[in-house]
Design a protein around this motif. Structure first.
Motif, PDB file in Angstrom:
ATOM      1  N   GLY A 170       2.208   2.210  -3.157  1.00 39.53           N
ATOM      2  CA  GLY A 170       0.986   2.553  -4.352  1.00 39.53           C
ATOM      3  C   GLY A 170       0.824   1.401  -5.098  1.00 39.53           C
ATOM      4  N   LYS A 200       0.792  -1.183   0.099  1.00 44.36           N
ATOM      5  CA  LYS A 200       0.247  -0.126  -0.056  1.00 44.36           C
ATOM      6  C   LYS A 200       0.785   1.224  -0.048  1.00 44.36           C
ATOM      7  N   SER A 212      -4.821  -0.078  -3.508  1.00 49.79           N
ATOM      8  CA  SER A 212      -5.568   1.168  -3.180  1.00 49.79           C
ATOM      9  C   SER A 212      -5.933   1.088  -1.596  1.00 49.79           C
ATOM     10  N   ASP A 213      -6.579   1.834  -1.323  1.00 53.98           N
ATOM     11  CA  ASP A 213      -7.262   1.900   0.216  1.00 53.98           C
ATOM     12  C   ASP A 213      -8.289   0.650   0.273  1.00 53.98           C
TER      13      ASP A 213
END
Length: 110
Positions: free
Chosen positions: A94, A91, A97-98
């Motif tokens: 990158g 995370k 995603s959340d």
């Protein structure tokens, strides 16, 4: 002219009868022995066939009852903290995603 004697047969007659009786006895004995031998051979063949059939059935039963191969060994489960750390690193880099991070984290904790 000489008349035939009544009573016991002569020596030649007795020998002839004895020879006929002995020959008949020998022939009967030979036939009985041959018959007994044929019966013994048939019984031996039947016994051998029964033994062969029993052996084939036992072999088939052994093959049918053979245990299945063991399942492949499962890979050891990585430590939960290690997996969560990797998810956090992905995370932070990158790569997730959340929402993806939340779904993966929920799956690990379930």
């Amino acid at each position: 002219m000489r008349g035939r004697r009544m009573g016991r047969p002569g020596l030649v007659g007795t020998m002839a009868r004895t020879a006929v009786i002995a020959g008949t006895a020998q022939a009967v004995t030979g036939r009985v022995a041959a018959s007994q031998q044929a019966n013994a051979q048939q019984q031996a063949a039947a016994q051998q066939a029964a033994i062969d059939q029993a052996a084939a059935q036992q072999l088939a039963a052994q093959q049918a009852a053979a245990p299945p191969p063991p399942p492949p060994a499962a890979a050891p489960a990585p430590d939960l903290m290690e997996q969560l750390t990797k998810l956090g690193d992905m995370k932070a880099a990158g790569l997730l995603s959340d929402d993806e991070f939340a779904a993966a984290k929920a799956k690990l904790l379930a």
